[in-house]
Design a protein around this motif. Structure first.
Motif, short mmCIF file in Angstrom:
data_model
loop_
_atom_site.label_atom_id
_atom_site.label_comp_id
_atom_site.label_asym_id
_atom_site.label_seq_id
_atom_site.Cartn_x
_atom_site.Cartn_y
_atom_site.Cartn_z
N VAL A 219 52.19 26.33 45.01
CA VAL A 219 51.14 27.10 45.68
C VAL A 219 51.72 28.42 46.16
O VAL A 219 52.75 28.46 46.83
CB VAL A 219 50.55 26.32 46.88
N ARG A 220 51.06 29.51 45.79
CA ARG A 220 51.45 30.84 46.24
C ARG A 220 50.27 31.46 46.98
O ARG A 220 49.15 31.51 46.44
CB ARG A 220 51.87 31.72 45.05
N THR A 221 50.49 31.88 48.19
CA THR A 221 49.40 32.34 49.04
C THR A 221 49.33 33.86 49.08
O THR A 221 50.35 34.55 48.99
CB THR A 221 49.57 31.80 50.47
N VAL A 222 48.10 34.34 49.21
CA VAL A 222 47.85 35.78 49.32
C VAL A 222 46.86 36.00 50.45
O VAL A 222 45.71 35.54 50.38
CB VAL A 222 47.29 36.38 48.01
N LYS A 223 47.30 36.69 51.50
CA LYS A 223 46.38 37.02 52.58
C LYS A 223 45.53 38.21 52.18
O LYS A 223 46.04 39.26 51.77
CB LYS A 223 47.15 37.35 53.86
N MET A 224 44.22 38.06 52.31
CA MET A 224 43.29 39.13 51.95
C MET A 224 43.16 40.10 53.12
O MET A 224 42.83 39.69 54.24
CB MET A 224 41.93 38.54 51.58
N LEU A 225 43.42 41.37 52.84
CA LEU A 225 43.45 42.38 53.89
C LEU A 225 42.22 43.29 53.90
O LEU A 225 42.04 44.07 54.83
CB LEU A 225 44.72 43.23 53.74
N GLY A 226 41.38 43.21 52.86
CA GLY A 226 40.13 43.96 52.89
C GLY A 226 40.02 45.11 51.92
O GLY A 226 38.94 45.66 51.74
N SER A 227 41.11 45.49 51.28
CA SER A 227 41.07 46.55 50.27
C SER A 227 40.99 45.89 48.90
O SER A 227 41.93 45.19 48.48
CB SER A 227 42.31 47.44 50.36
N GLU A 228 39.90 46.08 48.19
CA GLU A 228 39.68 45.37 46.94
C GLU A 228 40.82 45.59 45.94
O GLU A 228 41.39 44.62 45.40
CB GLU A 228 38.35 45.78 46.31
N ALA A 229 41.16 46.82 45.67
CA ALA A 229 42.18 47.11 44.67
C ALA A 229 43.55 46.57 45.10
O ALA A 229 44.27 45.97 44.30
CB ALA A 229 42.25 48.61 44.42
N GLN A 258 34.57 40.51 48.26
CA GLN A 258 35.66 39.53 48.26
C GLN A 258 35.62 38.66 47.01
O GLN A 258 36.67 38.25 46.49
CB GLN A 258 35.58 38.66 49.52
N VAL A 259 34.43 38.36 46.54
CA VAL A 259 34.30 37.59 45.30
C VAL A 259 34.79 38.42 44.12
O VAL A 259 35.57 37.95 43.29
CB VAL A 259 32.84 37.16 45.07
N ARG A 260 34.33 39.66 44.04
CA ARG A 260 34.70 40.52 42.91
C ARG A 260 36.21 40.74 42.86
O ARG A 260 36.81 40.83 41.79
CB ARG A 260 33.96 41.85 42.99
N THR A 261 36.84 40.83 44.02
CA THR A 261 38.29 41.01 44.07
C THR A 261 38.99 39.94 43.25
O THR A 261 39.92 40.23 42.49
CB THR A 261 38.78 40.95 45.53
N ALA A 262 38.54 38.70 43.40
CA ALA A 262 39.16 37.58 42.69
C ALA A 262 38.71 37.51 41.24
O ALA A 262 39.53 37.28 40.33
CB ALA A 262 38.84 36.28 43.40
N VAL A 263 37.42 37.70 41.00
CA VAL A 263 36.89 37.56 39.65
C VAL A 263 37.62 38.48 38.67
O VAL A 263 38.02 38.08 37.57
CB VAL A 263 35.38 37.86 39.62
N LEU A 264 37.84 39.73 39.08
CA LEU A 264 38.44 40.71 38.18
C LEU A 264 39.94 40.52 38.00
O LEU A 264 40.58 41.27 37.25
CB LEU A 264 38.15 42.13 38.68
N ALA A 265 40.50 39.50 38.65
CA ALA A 265 41.92 39.19 38.46
C ALA A 265 42.15 38.21 37.32
O ALA A 265 43.30 37.97 36.94
CB ALA A 265 42.51 38.62 39.75
N VAL A 266 41.08 37.64 36.75
CA VAL A 266 41.25 36.65 35.70
C VAL A 266 41.67 37.32 34.40
O VAL A 266 41.35 38.48 34.15
CB VAL A 266 39.94 35.84 35.51
#
Length: 359
Positions: A219-229, A258-266
């Motif tokens: 498991v590798r964690t990433v704290k979301m800070l609010g900047s999409e890019a 927040q959803v789009r941030t993750a979706v576009l990482a696939v």
């Protein structure tokens, strides 16, 4: 029998005696041993979530219990069998597009409300009547472990998403919203299904650290800070390779960004499953770039709940040790203290914290 009844939104549950359910063909009656309390149950009871409920209603979605009686069409179930009572009730007159409701929680749609008129009451009672196919055997368990087995509900929701995505052993998974009760369950399930690595995102740094400590290097964690890019760049950097599958399970309070941030990482040819509550309370919709989705052959799948077979498969994963119930800290209340249980679930929500009612 004793039950916790919701008579009007915004009022406390009434603990009172109601008629015991009467068995019909195609139905099972179960003695409820333990029923989970959703972290957001208070929002449903207050009316804030605008769930479709025909009041008054015995509240409570799903439970672990023992079969009391079966209808004449049951060929395998026997009185005394331990079962998980799946609240996901489907209409039987349209196999292609059945109406679906969550028994004791929401009609889900106008069609689902028709189901609710018959399978009306939920599991916060001494007994529950439900469709035969919704009483699913889990094998023999110790009665004192029934509350812990309610964690099936925490696992089944994300499991439904991973089944829809056809997750394969050895793949890299991104769980977007991993610090909630269902999101943390998604991390455990993905690992149990053989994921090479799970990227767990969230805003709660303490909860992220707990996930890393529980599950180790996979498991590798990433704290979301609010900047999409920037957030997406850190997600990609954290992954040991291209991300094969994204499961979004963010709550209604989160934003579509927040959803789009993750979706576009696939990765190209990757799969995305949407299971969260974003947009349920209004706000901007999810905007995704058409050319990117088309040129990269992205599969986008919406998934509500899970298929009927999921309960049997998840029970197998638990019994084999691939997924464990041991992470959960369980706090139990009796029916007389159902309102206190609702308050406790809201105050103590988070990874691997579970509140149950034991009638």
């Amino acid at each position: 029998m004793k039950a916790a009844v919701l008579k009007s939104f915004g009022s406390p549950l009434a603990i009172e005696t109601v008629p015991a359910p009467v068995l019909g063909t195609g139905e099972v009656i179960v003695d409820v041993v333990a029923s989970g309390v959703l972290a957001y149950a208070n929002e449903v009871l207050s009316g804030a979530r605008n769930y479709l409920l025909e009041l008054p209603i015995v509240f409570g979605a799903g439970c672990v219990g023992r079969v009391r009686a079966t209808g004449p069409d049951a060929t395998r179930l026997r009185p005394g069998d331990w079962v998980f009572c799946d609240p996901t009730v489907r209409s039987r007159d349209n196999a292609l597009a059945p109406d679906v409701m969550l028994q004791g929680l929401t009609g889900g749609s106008e069609g689902g409300l028709k189901l609710q008129k018959y399978f009306h009451d939920g599991s916060w009672a001494e007994r529950l009547r439900l469709p035969t196919e919704n009483a699913i055997p889990i094998g023999a368990i110790d009665a004192k472990d029934a509350g812990r087995w309610c964690a099936l509900g925490k696992f089944l929701v994300p499991f439904g998403g991973f089944l829809a995505a056809k997750l394969q052993a050895g793949e890299i998974v991104l769980v977007n919203g991993a610090t909630g009760s269902f999101g943390s369950g998604a991390v455990a399930v993905a690992l149990g299904m053989g994921a090479q690595c799970v990227i767990a995102t969230g805003r709660n740094e303490t909860a992220l650290a707990d996930l890393a400590q529980r599950f180790g290097a996979r498991v590798r964690t990433v704290k979301m800070l609010g900047s999409e890019a920037d957030d997406r760049a850190r997600i990609v950097q954290a992954a040991p390779g291209p991300i094969d599958c994204v499961l979004d399970i963010l709550p209604p309070a989160a934003s579509a960004v927040q959803v789009r941030t993750a979706v576009l990482a696939v990765r190209p040819y990757g799969r995305v499953v949407l299971m969260g509550g974003v947009g349920m309370q209004g706000g901007a919709g999810l905007e995704l770039p058409y050319p990117w989705m088309m040129r990269n052959c992205i599969t986008l799948h919406g998934q509500w709940m899970y298929p009927p077979l999921a309960v049997t498969l998840m029970a197998g994963l638990i019994r084999s040790g691939q997924v464990t119930l041991d992470h959960f800290e369980v706090t139990a209340f009796d029916l007389d203290h159902a309102n206190e249980a609702v308050a406790h679930a809201a105050a103590k929500s988070g990874p691997f914290s579970m509140t149950v009612i034991e009638p």
